[in-house]
Design a protein around this motif. Sequence first.
Motif, mmCIF file in Angstrom:
data_model
loop_
_atom_site.group_PDB
_atom_site.id
_atom_site.type_symbol
_atom_site.label_atom_id
_atom_site.label_comp_id
_atom_site.label_asym_id
_atom_site.label_seq_id
_atom_site.Cartn_x
_atom_site.Cartn_y
_atom_site.Cartn_z
ATOM 1 N N GLY A 13 23.969 -22.065 33.901
ATOM 2 C CA GLY A 13 24.192 -20.958 34.828
ATOM 3 C C GLY A 13 23.351 -21.027 36.093
ATOM 4 N N GLY A 14 22.679 -22.160 36.337
ATOM 5 C CA GLY A 14 21.787 -22.266 37.495
ATOM 6 C C GLY A 14 22.364 -23.109 38.611
ATOM 7 N N ASP A 15 21.501 -23.972 39.190
ATOM 8 C CA ASP A 15 21.926 -24.827 40.304
ATOM 9 C C ASP A 15 23.110 -25.688 39.904
ATOM 10 O OD1 ASP A 15 19.973 -23.841 41.827
ATOM 11 O OD2 ASP A 15 18.679 -25.625 41.812
ATOM 12 N N HIS A 16 24.033 -25.845 40.835
ATOM 13 C CA HIS A 16 25.195 -26.680 40.518
ATOM 14 C C HIS A 16 25.742 -27.347 41.770
ATOM 15 C CE1 HIS A 16 26.988 -22.696 41.452
ATOM 16 N NE2 HIS A 16 27.824 -23.444 42.149
ATOM 17 N N VAL A 17 26.512 -28.399 41.557
ATOM 18 C CA VAL A 17 27.261 -29.021 42.655
ATOM 19 C C VAL A 17 28.732 -29.093 42.227
ATOM 20 C CG1 VAL A 17 25.372 -30.404 43.581
ATOM 21 C CG2 VAL A 17 26.852 -31.380 41.836
ATOM 22 N N ASP A 18 29.615 -29.020 43.209
ATOM 23 C CA ASP A 18 31.047 -29.103 42.926
ATOM 24 C C ASP A 18 31.612 -30.421 43.434
ATOM 25 O OD1 ASP A 18 31.005 -26.646 41.756
ATOM 26 O OD2 ASP A 18 31.821 -25.558 43.467
ATOM 27 N N LEU A 19 32.378 -31.068 42.594
ATOM 28 C CA LEU A 19 33.077 -32.292 42.990
ATOM 29 C C LEU A 19 34.557 -31.935 43.179
ATOM 30 C CD1 LEU A 19 30.436 -33.578 41.956
ATOM 31 C CD2 LEU A 19 31.784 -35.327 40.864
ATOM 32 N N PRO A 20 35.082 -32.076 44.400
ATOM 33 C CA PRO A 20 36.453 -31.611 44.669
ATOM 34 C C PRO A 20 37.513 -32.563 44.111
ATOM 35 C CG PRO A 20 35.512 -32.581 46.635
ATOM 36 C CD PRO A 20 34.453 -32.664 45.588
ATOM 37 N N ILE A 21 37.627 -32.625 42.789
ATOM 38 C CA ILE A 21 38.560 -33.592 42.189
ATOM 39 C C ILE A 21 40.022 -33.207 42.417
ATOM 40 C CG2 ILE A 21 36.980 -34.505 40.451
ATOM 41 C CD1 ILE A 21 38.311 -32.653 38.426
ATOM 42 N N SER A 49 34.792 -8.387 33.533
ATOM 43 C CA SER A 49 34.563 -9.776 33.107
ATOM 44 C C SER A 49 35.160 -9.979 31.719
ATOM 45 C CB SER A 49 33.067 -10.064 33.047
ATOM 46 O OG SER A 49 32.518 -9.986 34.334
ATOM 47 N N VAL A 50 35.863 -11.082 31.548
ATOM 48 C CA VAL A 50 36.455 -11.401 30.244
ATOM 49 C C VAL A 50 36.223 -12.882 29.948
ATOM 50 C CG1 VAL A 50 38.221 -9.608 30.392
ATOM 51 C CG2 VAL A 50 38.735 -11.886 31.236
ATOM 52 N N SER A 51 36.396 -13.264 28.698
ATOM 53 C CA SER A 51 36.198 -14.665 28.320
ATOM 54 C C SER A 51 37.166 -15.074 27.224
ATOM 55 C CB SER A 51 34.775 -14.894 27.808
ATOM 56 O OG SER A 51 33.869 -14.899 28.864
ATOM 57 N N LEU A 52 37.332 -16.356 27.121
ATOM 58 C CA LEU A 52 38.132 -16.908 26.025
ATOM 59 C C LEU A 52 37.299 -17.969 25.310
ATOM 60 C CD1 LEU A 52 41.776 -17.901 25.805
ATOM 61 C CD2 LEU A 52 40.116 -19.695 25.421
ATOM 62 N N PHE A 53 37.296 -17.886 24.004
ATOM 63 C CA PHE A 53 36.578 -18.866 23.184
ATOM 64 C C PHE A 53 37.578 -19.527 22.248
ATOM 65 C CE2 PHE A 53 33.722 -15.507 24.366
ATOM 66 C CZ PHE A 53 32.546 -16.145 24.697
ATOM 67 N N CYS A 54 37.397 -20.794 22.045
ATOM 68 C CA CYS A 54 38.310 -21.503 21.158
ATOM 69 C C CYS A 54 37.500 -22.417 20.255
ATOM 70 C CB CYS A 54 39.294 -22.295 22.009
ATOM 71 S SG CYS A 54 40.411 -23.279 21.057
ATOM 72 N N ALA A 114 30.698 -11.676 19.599
ATOM 73 C CA ALA A 114 30.342 -10.259 19.775
ATOM 74 C C ALA A 114 29.005 -10.134 20.502
ATOM 75 C CB ALA A 114 30.285 -9.566 18.415
ATOM 76 N N ARG A 115 28.084 -11.043 20.168
ATOM 77 C CA ARG A 115 26.780 -11.015 20.845
ATOM 78 C C ARG A 115 26.921 -11.405 22.325
ATOM 79 N NH1 ARG A 115 24.339 -14.237 17.613
ATOM 80 N NH2 ARG A 115 23.866 -15.940 19.036
ATOM 81 N N ILE A 116 27.777 -12.411 22.580
ATOM 82 C CA ILE A 116 27.994 -12.825 23.978
ATOM 83 C C ILE A 116 28.647 -11.687 24.769
ATOM 84 C CG2 ILE A 116 29.250 -14.451 25.472
ATOM 85 C CD1 ILE A 116 28.939 -16.538 23.207
ATOM 86 N N ILE A 117 29.585 -11.005 24.131
ATOM 87 C CA ILE A 117 30.248 -9.871 24.798
ATOM 88 C C ILE A 117 29.207 -8.834 25.230
ATOM 89 C CG2 ILE A 117 31.753 -7.858 24.379
ATOM 90 C CD1 ILE A 117 33.525 -9.668 22.670
ATOM 91 N N LYS A 118 28.264 -8.593 24.328
ATOM 92 C CA LYS A 118 27.226 -7.603 24.621
ATOM 93 C C LYS A 118 26.275 -8.118 25.713
ATOM 94 C CE LYS A 118 24.040 -4.634 22.149
ATOM 95 N NZ LYS A 118 23.222 -4.501 20.945
ATOM 96 N N ASP A 119 25.829 -9.367 25.551
ATOM 97 C CA ASP A 119 24.852 -9.938 26.499
ATOM 98 C C ASP A 119 25.419 -10.070 27.907
ATOM 99 O OD1 ASP A 119 23.174 -10.103 24.390
ATOM 100 O OD2 ASP A 119 23.308 -12.281 24.129
ATOM 101 N N GLU A 120 26.660 -10.518 27.987
ATOM 102 C CA GLU A 120 27.235 -10.792 29.312
ATOM 103 C C GLU A 120 28.095 -9.636 29.823
ATOM 104 O OE1 GLU A 120 28.919 -14.658 29.680
ATOM 105 O OE2 GLU A 120 27.171 -15.614 28.797
ATOM 106 N N ASP A 121 28.047 -8.526 29.103
ATOM 107 C CA ASP A 121 28.752 -7.311 29.521
ATOM 108 C C ASP A 121 30.242 -7.578 29.762
ATOM 109 O OD1 ASP A 121 28.833 -4.639 30.014
ATOM 110 O OD2 ASP A 121 28.367 -4.821 32.148
ATOM 111 N N LEU A 122 30.869 -8.232 28.800
ATOM 112 C CA LEU A 122 32.296 -8.513 28.904
ATOM 113 C C LEU A 122 33.088 -7.299 28.447
ATOM 114 C CD1 LEU A 122 32.379 -12.089 27.275
ATOM 115 C CD2 LEU A 122 32.199 -11.534 29.702
ATOM 116 N N LYS A 123 34.217 -7.083 29.084
ATOM 117 C CA LYS A 123 35.074 -5.970 28.669
ATOM 118 C C LYS A 123 35.773 -6.318 27.362
ATOM 119 C CE LYS A 123 37.072 -1.973 29.456
ATOM 120 N NZ LYS A 123 36.276 -0.734 29.455
ATOM 121 N N TRP A 124 36.270 -7.526 27.292
ATOM 122 C CA TRP A 124 36.864 -8.019 26.058
ATOM 123 C C TRP A 124 36.893 -9.538 26.070
ATOM 124 C CZ3 TRP A 124 41.121 -10.551 27.819
ATOM 125 C CH2 TRP A 124 41.801 -10.020 28.912
#
Lengths: 157, 175
Positions: free
Chosen positions: A115-123, B71-76, B97-107
């Motif tokens: 979730g920190g520093d990042h670079v984007d490669l425009p593939i 904010s929403v997420s998908l996990f597989c 469920a923990r990630i939903i709480k930590d990252e304040d996801l709606k669903w």
Amino acid sequence: MEKLTKTQVSILASYSMPLVLLSSFAINALLVTFHISGGTLRLVLLAGSFPIGFVLGRLIYTRRSHVEIQFDNSSFRVIKGSKEVVTGFWRNYRMVSLVLDQFGKPNLRLYKTKGGDHVDLPISRTNAEPQRFRDYAQSLVDGRSPRGASLQAAEVA
Amino acid sequence: MKSSTPSESAVDLFESRLIRGGTRLIADLTEFFRDYRVDDTTFTIYAKGATRNKGFLLSRFLAWTVLPNYSVSLFCVDEGSALLTTEKVRKSVDTVARIIKDEDLKWAWLVFFSDRDFPPPIVSFISRYDKRELGLAAASTSSRQVVLSNNQVGRSIGKQLKLRKTIGSNRTWKN
């Protein structure tokens, strides 16, 4: 080093079309000056504005917007136009993701920290197959040797 | 973008559909990770996004004025040929469920893929799961069976994510 690149036709056209128009005005002015008003000859000469415009457009596109990604198993370089915009070593990164841009086109994102520093490669501006190139980059970032077919697959349009 | 090849796994195909905007009607997933590790759970796909899609001009204006920006997420999770057990499902559910709480996801969506048939306890667990913020689904690539949780987010996995189409199933499962 392997190369990923693709001619972006829409950008090339956006550079070329105004130049086609300008060159047609210039040719027309010359035709008026030399009193060439014959129908067929006039049309043939005016049609010359297309190759002139596209050649000039291609020159500007190559110098300003053409994207090329060069990479091997240790490093990568992104060249946009005549400038090198990003360079680095895979081992300096920890995570890889695919990020969709505002047009829904996938680009590769390399994170130094979660979730920190990042670079984007425009593939998306190259002929790379996004998921396979991501898997290839992921294996290098993780310090694994890339899977055999990945390098080839990464170049498949 | 290259179309899918026959050698692509169901998970690859599923991700490919998501990247091409398979969820756009209800959420705009914009970032996709593979083999994303959280504690001792590894998610084969982790996708992040929001309910407000970007669009262009009119659709962008409508999205900004009408749609909430949750904010929403998908996990597989791809179990492959390993047996999917209730314990594994519970563990993944707890992690999400923990990630939903930590990252304040709606669903969030949580999808399991397996190459084996699902034992009855799994079908029972997933089909009875009814918490609002997490939709569960399990898809068997061998029997083409799809099980969805009994909540709105879970049902949307079948409708919007087209999970059945991904594994080539025409079998429906009903509560």
